[in-house]
Design a protein around this motif. Structure first.
Motif, PDB file in Angstrom:
ATOM      1  N   TRP A  11      40.837  39.604  37.737  1.00 49.25           N
ATOM      2  CA  TRP A  11      39.444  38.362  37.353  1.00 49.25           C
ATOM      3  C   TRP A  11      39.901  36.884  37.244  1.00 49.25           C
ATOM      4  O   TRP A  11      39.061  36.759  37.773  1.00 49.25           O
ATOM      5  CB  TRP A  11      39.759  39.026  35.940  1.00 49.25           C
ATOM      6  CG  TRP A  11      39.532  39.972  35.545  1.00 49.25           C
ATOM      7  CD1 TRP A  11      39.853  40.921  34.458  1.00 49.25           C
ATOM      8  CD2 TRP A  11      38.574  41.212  35.080  1.00 49.25           C
ATOM      9  NE1 TRP A  11      39.579  42.139  33.937  1.00 49.25           N
ATOM     10  CE2 TRP A  11      38.680  42.221  34.248  1.00 49.25           C
ATOM     11  CE3 TRP A  11      36.838  40.690  35.965  1.00 49.25           C
ATOM     12  CZ2 TRP A  11      37.831  43.144  34.960  1.00 49.25           C
ATOM     13  CZ3 TRP A  11      35.866  41.700  35.588  1.00 49.25           C
ATOM     14  CH2 TRP A  11      36.490  42.626  35.335  1.00 49.25           C
ATOM     15  N   VAL A  12      41.546  37.148  37.792  1.00 49.50           N
ATOM     16  CA  VAL A  12      41.425  35.330  37.369  1.00 49.50           C
ATOM     17  C   VAL A  12      42.397  35.152  38.043  1.00 49.50           C
ATOM     18  O   VAL A  12      43.510  36.316  38.301  1.00 49.50           O
ATOM     19  CB  VAL A  12      41.741  34.948  36.685  1.00 49.50           C
ATOM     20  CG1 VAL A  12      40.912  35.161  35.654  1.00 49.50           C
ATOM     21  CG2 VAL A  12      43.450  35.839  35.350  1.00 49.50           C
ATOM     22  N   TRP A  15      45.978  30.778  34.279  1.00 50.23           N
ATOM     23  CA  TRP A  15      45.986  30.916  33.380  1.00 50.23           C
ATOM     24  C   TRP A  15      45.901  30.435  32.574  1.00 50.23           C
ATOM     25  O   TRP A  15      46.598  29.673  31.761  1.00 50.23           O
ATOM     26  CB  TRP A  15      47.427  31.926  32.831  1.00 50.23           C
ATOM     27  CG  TRP A  15      47.269  33.208  33.001  1.00 50.23           C
ATOM     28  CD1 TRP A  15      48.798  33.517  34.284  1.00 50.23           C
ATOM     29  CD2 TRP A  15      47.367  34.430  32.219  1.00 50.23           C
ATOM     30  NE1 TRP A  15      48.418  34.839  34.470  1.00 50.23           N
ATOM     31  CE2 TRP A  15      47.263  35.051  33.766  1.00 50.23           C
ATOM     32  CE3 TRP A  15      46.172  34.447  31.071  1.00 50.23           C
ATOM     33  CZ2 TRP A  15      46.960  36.715  32.835  1.00 50.23           C
ATOM     34  CZ3 TRP A  15      46.288  35.583  31.426  1.00 50.23           C
ATOM     35  CH2 TRP A  15      45.906  37.314  32.098  1.00 50.23           C
ATOM     36  N   GLU A  18      40.520  28.820  30.176  1.00 44.79           N
ATOM     37  CA  GLU A  18      38.504  29.656  31.013  1.00 44.79           C
ATOM     38  C   GLU A  18      39.146  30.730  30.962  1.00 44.79           C
ATOM     39  O   GLU A  18      38.512  31.670  31.236  1.00 44.79           O
ATOM     40  CB  GLU A  18      38.205  28.384  31.441  1.00 44.79           C
ATOM     41  CG  GLU A  18      37.715  27.434  30.939  1.00 44.79           C
ATOM     42  CD  GLU A  18      38.817  26.023  29.996  1.00 44.79           C
ATOM     43  OE1 GLU A  18      39.604  26.636  31.170  1.00 44.79           O
ATOM     44  OE2 GLU A  18      38.384  25.042  30.028  1.00 44.79           O
ATOM     45  N   GLU A  19      40.259  30.691  32.750  1.00 44.62           N
ATOM     46  CA  GLU A  19      41.071  32.164  33.041  1.00 44.62           C
ATOM     47  C   GLU A  19      41.473  33.104  31.608  1.00 44.62           C
ATOM     48  O   GLU A  19      40.886  34.682  31.643  1.00 44.62           O
ATOM     49  CB  GLU A  19      41.655  31.690  33.781  1.00 44.62           C
ATOM     50  CG  GLU A  19      40.750  30.461  35.537  1.00 44.62           C
ATOM     51  CD  GLU A  19      42.039  30.139  36.178  1.00 44.62           C
ATOM     52  OE1 GLU A  19      41.977  30.304  37.207  1.00 44.62           O
ATOM     53  OE2 GLU A  19      43.320  29.145  35.142  1.00 44.62           O
ATOM     54  N   VAL A 247      40.071  36.547  45.051  1.00 42.27           N
ATOM     55  CA  VAL A 247      40.668  36.336  43.332  1.00 42.27           C
ATOM     56  C   VAL A 247      42.520  35.837  43.995  1.00 42.27           C
ATOM     57  O   VAL A 247      42.940  36.891  44.609  1.00 42.27           O
ATOM     58  CB  VAL A 247      40.228  37.318  42.188  1.00 42.27           C
ATOM     59  CG1 VAL A 247      41.390  36.231  40.709  1.00 42.27           C
ATOM     60  CG2 VAL A 247      39.209  37.455  42.265  1.00 42.27           C
ATOM     61  N   ASP A 249      45.833  34.161  43.680  1.00 41.78           N
ATOM     62  CA  ASP A 249      46.648  33.703  42.733  1.00 41.78           C
ATOM     63  C   ASP A 249      47.620  33.058  43.677  1.00 41.78           C
ATOM     64  O   ASP A 249      48.400  34.216  45.007  1.00 41.78           O
ATOM     65  CB  ASP A 249      47.860  34.416  41.792  1.00 41.78           C
ATOM     66  CG  ASP A 249      49.327  34.273  40.991  1.00 41.78           C
ATOM     67  OD1 ASP A 249      49.707  33.502  41.554  1.00 41.78           O
ATOM     68  OD2 ASP A 249      49.433  35.154  40.016  1.00 41.78           O
TER      69      ASP A 249
END
Length: 287
Positions: A11-12, A15, A18-19, A247, A249
């Motif tokens: 998803w993201v 952190w 909003e995420e 996505v 990270d």
């Protein structure tokens, strides 16, 4: 039925508030029971917000991480080991604050390619660190899952048999095996024997395709794996893990070599994976 989970990296990539709201709400909307947080840098996670959102959406959570080479319990250097122990302790604190019962991943080692085999001293340091962490985790009712990863991501635990030997040395009932089909596809001879070998010491499962994309689109023999889980009576979490450069990270993407888009529609991916795993486990139970 096993609790079904999804890695937040679907998803993201961070952190922010909003995420965090997006990751938790999308997890619930897709029908999952659990969201797996990345605990590599817990300082950026608002644990109160996470816990409130989990309660709001009726979800549970787990947390995962792999250590870094500058903070690695699988090392001979006392200072490096000390930093690794501190990092594990911080991750355990995160798990307790969000009300989770599972801390999983490469807790015993840096997540990356070592230049040589593990030494006897480094291994002993890792065993001692996990034994200490297990004692701390037991006080909070937390289970540790040692994820067996491929040779390019650790020099210590690459197979189930190695992990079982390691668990025997740690000798703590709340330290269990964490199997991941992506890594099994590289290191194990098949997808049933490792499950049988782990037996009642299996505590956490990652479902990941051979290229980390849509399940069913690669080379993993999921039918055999799901049958093995059912035959073993495994009732723990089954968590979907997938990564794409869609996505990002920054830390995790570089560590896992996520260089290309394996998908760009994470909602479609998440719904597909939930249906695929649910149907696979159902078929295995009623075969």
């Amino acid at each position: 039925m096993n609790p079904l989970g999804i890695h937040a990296g679907v998803w993201v990539g961070g952190w922010s508030p909003e995420e965090t709201r997006l990751a938790v709400s999308r997890t619930a909307e897709a029908g999952y029971d659990l969201i797996e947080l990345t605990a590599t840098d817990p300082s950026g996670i608002d644990t109160k917000l996470v816990r409130d959102l989990l309660d709001e959406h009726g979800l549970t959570a787990s947390a995962s991480l792999g250590l870094t080479f500058d903070a690695d319990v699988n090392n001979e250097d006392t200072a490096v080991v000390r930093r690794g122990r501190a990092k594990l302790g911080t991750a355990l604190e995160l798990v307790a604050r969000i009300g989770s019962t599972h801390l999983v991943g490469a807790l015993y080692s840096a997540l990356g390619k070592y230049s040589a085999p593990a030494t006897k001293k480094a291994r002993a340091n890792s065993v001692a660190a996990i034994r200490e962490l297990a004692g701390q985790a037991a006080d909070s009712g937390v289970t540790l899952g040692l994820e067996i990863v491929n040779r390019y991501e650790s020099n210590l635990l690459n197979t189930t048999r190695q992990a079982l030997e390691f668990l025997d040395e740690v000798d703590a009932p709340n330290v269990l095996i964490h199997l991941d089909t992506y890594h099994m596809n590289i290191e194990e001879g098949d997808f049933a024997r490792p499950v049988r070998e782990a037996a009642d010491r299996l505590g956490y499962v990652h479902v990941g395709e051979s290229h980390r994309g849509y399940p069913g689109s690669g080379t993993i023999d999921f039918a055999t794996f799901f049958r093995a889980l059912v035959d073993a009576g495994y009732e723990g979490p089954v968590t979907f893990e997938s990564f794409s450069s869609a996505v990002v990270d920054p830390a995790l993407s570089s560590t896992l070599a996520v260089w290309r888009d394996l998908w760009d529609d994470n909602e479609d991916l998440a719904h597909h994976a939930h249906r695929y795993i649910t149907d696979g486990l159902h078929a295995a139970r009623w075969r």
